[in-house]
Design a protein around this motif. Sequence first.
Motif, PDB file in Angstrom:
ATOM      1  N   VAL A 132      22.885  10.084 -16.915  1.00 30.64           N
ATOM      2  CA  VAL A 132      23.151  10.500 -18.462  1.00 30.64           C
ATOM      3  C   VAL A 132      24.579   9.774 -18.754  1.00 30.64           C
ATOM      4  N   LYS A 133      25.387   9.827 -17.877  1.00 26.54           N
ATOM      5  CA  LYS A 133      26.649   9.506 -18.098  1.00 26.54           C
ATOM      6  C   LYS A 133      26.710   7.751 -18.032  1.00 26.54           C
ATOM      7  N   SER A 134      25.824   7.334 -17.370  1.00 26.68           N
ATOM      8  CA  SER A 134      25.805   5.788 -17.279  1.00 26.68           C
ATOM      9  C   SER A 134      25.305   5.333 -18.578  1.00 26.68           C
ATOM     10  N   LEU A 135      24.027   5.788 -19.246  1.00 30.51           N
ATOM     11  CA  LEU A 135      23.423   5.546 -20.380  1.00 30.51           C
ATOM     12  C   LEU A 135      24.410   5.830 -21.616  1.00 30.51           C
ATOM     13  N   PHE A 136      25.117   6.863 -21.520  1.00 29.58           N
ATOM     14  CA  PHE A 136      26.014   7.309 -22.518  1.00 29.58           C
ATOM     15  C   PHE A 136      27.152   6.049 -22.663  1.00 29.58           C
ATOM     16  N   SER A 137      27.597   5.737 -21.613  1.00 25.13           N
ATOM     17  CA  SER A 137      28.717   4.537 -21.501  1.00 25.13           C
ATOM     18  C   SER A 137      28.336   3.539 -22.414  1.00 25.13           C
ATOM     19  N   TYR A 138      26.918   3.253 -22.526  1.00 27.79           N
ATOM     20  CA  TYR A 138      26.575   2.105 -23.511  1.00 27.79           C
ATOM     21  C   TYR A 138      26.216   2.747 -24.615  1.00 27.79           C
TER      22      TYR A 138
ATOM     23  N   TRP B 272      27.079   5.500 -26.408  1.00 28.39           N
ATOM     24  CA  TRP B 272      28.127   6.390 -27.457  1.00 28.39           C
ATOM     25  C   TRP B 272      28.335   5.494 -28.541  1.00 28.39           C
ATOM     26  N   LYS B 273      28.532   4.113 -28.373  1.00 32.00           N
ATOM     27  CA  LYS B 273      29.262   3.312 -29.392  1.00 32.00           C
ATOM     28  C   LYS B 273      28.127   3.180 -30.308  1.00 32.00           C
ATOM     29  N   LEU B 274      26.667   3.017 -29.974  1.00 27.76           N
ATOM     30  CA  LEU B 274      25.689   2.936 -30.992  1.00 27.76           C
ATOM     31  C   LEU B 274      25.670   4.273 -31.657  1.00 27.76           C
ATOM     32  N   LEU B 275      25.775   5.227 -31.027  1.00 29.06           N
ATOM     33  CA  LEU B 275      25.530   6.668 -31.632  1.00 29.06           C
ATOM     34  C   LEU B 275      26.634   6.909 -32.685  1.00 29.06           C
ATOM     35  N   VAL B 276      27.827   6.531 -32.536  1.00 27.81           N
ATOM     36  CA  VAL B 276      28.884   6.416 -33.468  1.00 27.81           C
ATOM     37  C   VAL B 276      28.661   5.420 -34.634  1.00 27.81           C
ATOM     38  N   SER B 277      28.303   4.246 -34.146  1.00 31.45           N
ATOM     39  CA  SER B 277      27.898   3.385 -35.475  1.00 31.45           C
ATOM     40  C   SER B 277      26.768   3.975 -36.170  1.00 31.45           C
ATOM     41  N   SER B 278      25.624   4.574 -35.625  1.00 32.37           N
ATOM     42  CA  SER B 278      24.580   5.240 -36.414  1.00 32.37           C
ATOM     43  C   SER B 278      25.145   6.343 -37.206  1.00 32.37           C
ATOM     44  N   LEU B 279      25.998   7.030 -36.655  1.00 30.18           N
ATOM     45  CA  LEU B 279      26.531   8.277 -37.415  1.00 30.18           C
ATOM     46  C   LEU B 279      27.312   7.869 -38.471  1.00 30.18           C
ATOM     47  N   LEU B 280      28.079   6.855 -38.464  1.00 30.65           N
ATOM     48  CA  LEU B 280      28.795   5.991 -39.557  1.00 30.65           C
ATOM     49  C   LEU B 280      27.925   5.692 -40.697  1.00 30.65           C
TER      50      LEU B 280
ATOM     51  N   VAL C 213      20.762  11.916 -35.899  1.00 28.48           N
ATOM     52  CA  VAL C 213      21.637  11.057 -35.243  1.00 28.48           C
ATOM     53  C   VAL C 213      22.205  11.365 -33.829  1.00 28.48           C
ATOM     54  N   PHE C 214      22.405  12.750 -33.704  1.00 29.76           N
ATOM     55  CA  PHE C 214      22.974  12.912 -32.398  1.00 29.76           C
ATOM     56  C   PHE C 214      21.805  13.019 -31.264  1.00 29.76           C
ATOM     57  N   VAL C 215      20.600  13.493 -31.927  1.00 26.19           N
ATOM     58  CA  VAL C 215      19.604  13.801 -31.042  1.00 26.19           C
ATOM     59  C   VAL C 215      18.782  12.503 -30.576  1.00 26.19           C
ATOM     60  N   LYS C 216      18.770  11.428 -31.401  1.00 24.23           N
ATOM     61  CA  LYS C 216      17.872  10.404 -31.279  1.00 24.23           C
ATOM     62  C   LYS C 216      18.717   9.213 -30.990  1.00 24.23           C
ATOM     63  N   ARG C 217      19.815   8.598 -31.457  1.00 19.94           N
ATOM     64  CA  ARG C 217      20.274   7.496 -31.404  1.00 19.94           C
ATOM     65  C   ARG C 217      21.548   7.310 -30.217  1.00 19.94           C
ATOM     66  N   GLY C 218      21.419   5.882 -29.889  1.00 23.09           N
ATOM     67  CA  GLY C 218      22.372   5.889 -28.812  1.00 23.09           C
ATOM     68  C   GLY C 218      21.622   5.931 -27.268  1.00 23.09           C
ATOM     69  N   PHE C 219      21.196   7.107 -26.970  1.00 23.90           N
ATOM     70  CA  PHE C 219      20.577   7.137 -25.699  1.00 23.90           C
ATOM     71  C   PHE C 219      19.053   6.394 -25.651  1.00 23.90           C
ATOM     72  N   SER C 220      18.383   6.387 -26.732  1.00 21.57           N
ATOM     73  CA  SER C 220      16.996   5.846 -26.991  1.00 21.57           C
ATOM     74  C   SER C 220      17.205   4.179 -26.548  1.00 21.57           C
ATOM     75  N   THR C 221      18.260   3.742 -27.464  1.00 26.06           N
ATOM     76  CA  THR C 221      18.592   2.089 -27.340  1.00 26.06           C
ATOM     77  C   THR C 221      19.037   1.906 -25.962  1.00 26.06           C
ATOM     78  N   ALA C 222      19.969   2.748 -25.447  1.00 29.61           N
ATOM     79  CA  ALA C 222      20.441   2.385 -24.028  1.00 29.61           C
ATOM     80  C   ALA C 222      19.231   2.455 -22.867  1.00 29.61           C
ATOM     81  N   LEU C 223      18.358   3.521 -23.127  1.00 34.34           N
ATOM     82  CA  LEU C 223      17.139   3.280 -22.314  1.00 34.34           C
ATOM     83  C   LEU C 223      16.320   1.948 -22.605  1.00 34.34           C
ATOM     84  N   ILE C 224      16.410   1.317 -23.581  1.00 30.22           N
ATOM     85  CA  ILE C 224      15.516   0.025 -23.681  1.00 30.22           C
ATOM     86  C   ILE C 224      16.332  -1.127 -23.303  1.00 30.22           C
ATOM     87  N   GLN C 225      17.792  -1.046 -23.499  1.00 32.16           N
ATOM     88  CA  GLN C 225      18.584  -2.212 -23.068  1.00 32.16           C
ATOM     89  C   GLN C 225      18.736  -2.342 -21.469  1.00 32.16           C
ATOM     90  N   LYS C 226      18.727  -1.011 -20.773  1.00 29.80           N
ATOM     91  CA  LYS C 226      19.121  -0.831 -19.395  1.00 29.80           C
ATOM     92  C   LYS C 226      17.704  -1.747 -18.548  1.00 29.80           C
TER      93      LYS C 226
END
Length: 498
Positions: free
Chosen positions: A206-212, A214-222, A58-71
């Motif tokens: 990285v910071k810009s993508l993480f700002s979007y 990180w919420k998905l990362l935490v959601s996926s982690l949950l 989850v930490f490796v793949k989630r959040g960033f990849s979704t942010a790349l598609i959404q941006k």
Amino acid sequence: MDQSFKNKTISGMIWKAIESGGYQLVRLIISIVLARILDPANYTTLALLLIFINIADVFVKRGFSTALIQKKDADNVDFSSVLWASLIIAGVLYAVLFFAAPSIAAFYEESVFAKALRVLSVILFFGAFNSVQIAVITRKMEFRKLSVTTLGATIFSGIVGIWMAYAGYGIWALVVNQLLGSLGTMILLWLQDRWKPLLTISLPHVKSLFSYGWKLLVSSLLDTGYTELSSLVIGKRFIGDSLAFYNRGRQYPEMIANNLTSVALAVLFPAYSQKQDDQPLVLEMVRKTNRTTALMVFPMMAGMAMVATLLMRVLLTEKWVPAAPFLQVLAIVYALYPVEAADLQAINAIGRSDLYLKTEIIKKIFGILALAAAVFLFTTPIAIAFSAALTAVFSMIVTMIVMKRLFFYRMRDQIWDMMPPILLSGAMAAAVWGVSLIQMGDLASLIVQVVCGIAVYLGLAVLCKLKSLDYLVASIKDFLNRKKTKQPGQDEPKKDQL
């Protein structure tokens, strides 16, 4: 709706469905062969290994990849920065798992666990590459490439895994199967797209993508943490191969649900994102998706629950029959999962990952409380499956409330969209039960029940003139007709465009 956008979306969904369907079919065949060769104890060990791999993944793949598609304006600096950041995260997590492996092995009293975890953790590095390459291809909606990649990697890793199982390698056949599947995916993705990362990492990007993300990362982690928590509890609290039976019962409904959900995740999210400023259009797309998804998934889950015992006995032999009750209960969970996924994609696509995270926290708190009640009040692992089913119903209700708030998609309208397939699936289940009363051999009975169920459901759907069935058939016909009439080079994406 713009016709070219509609055609591209439908085409993408069908190609993604072909990819997922082909992958799941091949994976199903491979898993059947492996399960007939190997003992449930091998799968208990694999399930314990995957708990820690999946959480780290989850930490490796989630959040960033979704942010790349959404941006909307993501460029190669974004993709390259995410790749190197993901590899760094993978390296840190690999080190953690490497040194923690002996302690985890001692906790579960599994002698081979430490070595197997250290070897399987290498998959995290492959996952870092795969997540970025998939984001590159997904943005261009070139899902045919993913079809070739997934099928090729699955077949290759499956053949090697089956050979190792026959040769007596036990758990290592399953570990190598997992590793080669991810490695093969990485190689084939690069051969298909030839994306080349830059030797740079931009912290502002990285910071810009993480700002979007990180919420998905935490959601996926949950979500992953809650799912794997059930396996952790079963693996430690209940003796024998209860975990293997639980996971086997979960595998088949999960396979169908993931097949449909992967279409929603891969195709609908970029489609929704492109139209995120037109919320009425997004709502129209969501409703059509929900009706069509319910039309397909509800009868599959109902039918599978009805033939669960026969399915286990015929496909996997008598040793796996204890998995049937888990399948019957967990079918409820995975009947709702793809429908909910389409709603959640719409929420993320309009940039409300904050609201998505809040709802996930509420759902998982309820899920953990239900799991705790099942563990402390009951002494059987089937209670955990019932807690998962109760949590799935609660989660669907929470998602419906959010959809009403954001898109004015009222709860009664959402239930109304799903009601025809629910009623037809109930009628189909009754017909299958009636056929099961006829005395015949296991294989013959399974075939007759499946054929009867399909005939009854489709017959009733045609008789009731379901619009979702007409839409599904028309979309497939339109896709096939356009493939026949398409000229060479037409609608081909530019190679350098991300």
